[in-house]
Design a protein around this motif. Structure first.
Motif, PDB file in Angstrom:
ATOM      1  N   GLU A 107      10.241   5.739  -4.389  1.00 15.89           N
ATOM      2  CA  GLU A 107       9.115   5.287  -5.196  1.00 15.89           C
ATOM      3  C   GLU A 107       7.891   6.162  -4.920  1.00 15.89           C
ATOM      4  O   GLU A 107       7.683   6.621  -3.793  1.00 15.89           O
ATOM      5  CB  GLU A 107       8.777   3.833  -4.877  1.00 15.89           C
ATOM      6  CG  GLU A 107       9.864   2.836  -5.223  1.00 15.89           C
ATOM      7  CD  GLU A 107      10.057   2.654  -6.717  1.00 15.89           C
ATOM      8  OE1 GLU A 107       9.086   2.839  -7.485  1.00 15.89           O
ATOM      9  OE2 GLU A 107      11.185   2.310  -7.119  1.00 15.89           O
ATOM     10  N   TRP A 115      16.766   7.486  -4.397  1.00 15.99           N
ATOM     11  CA  TRP A 115      15.525   7.498  -5.177  1.00 15.99           C
ATOM     12  C   TRP A 115      14.404   7.109  -4.233  1.00 15.99           C
ATOM     13  O   TRP A 115      14.612   6.330  -3.304  1.00 15.99           O
ATOM     14  CB  TRP A 115      15.568   6.489  -6.321  1.00 15.99           C
ATOM     15  CG  TRP A 115      16.415   6.878  -7.480  1.00 15.99           C
ATOM     16  CD1 TRP A 115      17.734   6.558  -7.671  1.00 15.99           C
ATOM     17  CD2 TRP A 115      16.016   7.631  -8.636  1.00 15.99           C
ATOM     18  NE1 TRP A 115      18.170   7.080  -8.865  1.00 15.99           N
ATOM     19  CE2 TRP A 115      17.144   7.738  -9.479  1.00 15.99           C
ATOM     20  CE3 TRP A 115      14.824   8.226  -9.031  1.00 15.99           C
ATOM     21  CZ2 TRP A 115      17.110   8.410 -10.683  1.00 15.99           C
ATOM     22  CZ3 TRP A 115      14.788   8.899 -10.244  1.00 15.99           C
ATOM     23  CH2 TRP A 115      15.930   8.984 -11.057  1.00 15.99           C
ATOM     24  N   LYS A 155       5.595   2.239 -12.998  1.00 13.46           N
ATOM     25  CA  LYS A 155       6.084   2.732 -11.717  1.00 13.46           C
ATOM     26  C   LYS A 155       6.841   4.032 -11.930  1.00 13.46           C
ATOM     27  O   LYS A 155       7.533   4.207 -12.930  1.00 13.46           O
ATOM     28  CB  LYS A 155       7.001   1.714 -11.051  1.00 13.46           C
ATOM     29  CG  LYS A 155       6.263   0.458 -10.665  1.00 13.46           C
ATOM     30  CD  LYS A 155       6.859  -0.124  -9.434  1.00 13.46           C
ATOM     31  CE  LYS A 155       6.003  -1.271  -8.973  1.00 13.46           C
ATOM     32  NZ  LYS A 155       6.326  -1.685  -7.655  1.00 13.46           N
ATOM     33  N   ARG A 205       9.444   6.821  -9.928  1.00 16.62           N
ATOM     34  CA  ARG A 205      10.274   7.125  -8.775  1.00 16.62           C
ATOM     35  C   ARG A 205      10.887   8.507  -8.989  1.00 16.62           C
ATOM     36  O   ARG A 205      10.928   9.015 -10.111  1.00 16.62           O
ATOM     37  CB  ARG A 205      11.335   6.059  -8.526  1.00 16.62           C
ATOM     38  CG  ARG A 205      12.380   5.925  -9.600  1.00 16.62           C
ATOM     39  CD  ARG A 205      13.315   4.790  -9.270  1.00 16.62           C
ATOM     40  NE  ARG A 205      14.470   4.803 -10.164  1.00 16.62           N
ATOM     41  CZ  ARG A 205      15.610   4.222  -9.906  1.00 16.62           C
ATOM     42  NH1 ARG A 205      15.764   3.555  -8.781  1.00 16.62           N
ATOM     43  NH2 ARG A 205      16.606   4.276 -10.756  1.00 16.62           N
TER      44      ARG A 205
END
Length: 105
Positions: A29, A27, A69, A71
């Motif tokens: 960000e 992953w 956030k 990702r």
């Protein structure tokens, strides 16, 4: 072995750089991708949306404290498309190499 297949969707340099970056991680960000690729928030968001609509990328939105956030990661289809595109590019480059010259007799 991966089948060589040129992919018009991921070929533009921004998307190819994005997919290559995601190929190297589980992953990534949003902030990391933005900094790594030198893109604005809106430009990165647009590229991720395009790749997500094609099924090449999955995104996850979550709250971290009071901040949202995002990702992203490559999907299996995205990995296959990237690998096929890289194989096609390698085949193109290999075909452009000059033939090896025979040494003089």
């Amino acid at each position: 072995m991966t089948k060589a297949r040129f992919d018009e969707l991921i070929h533009p340099s921004t998307r190819l750089s994005l997919v290559a970056t995601l190929a190297a991680a589980d992953w990534a960000e949003f902030a990391f991708l933005k900094d790594r690729l030198g893109l604005s928030d809106s430009a990165l968001s647009k590229q991720l949306t395009t790749l997500e609509e094609a099924g090449y990328v999955a995104t996850e939105r979550r709250l971290s404290g009071s901040r949202r956030k995002v990702r992203a990661r490559l999907t299996g289809a995205g990995r296959d498309a990237f690998d096929g595109h890289i194989a096609a590019l390698r085949a193109i480059v290999a075909g452009a190499a000059p033939p090896s010259e025979s040494p003089p007799a």
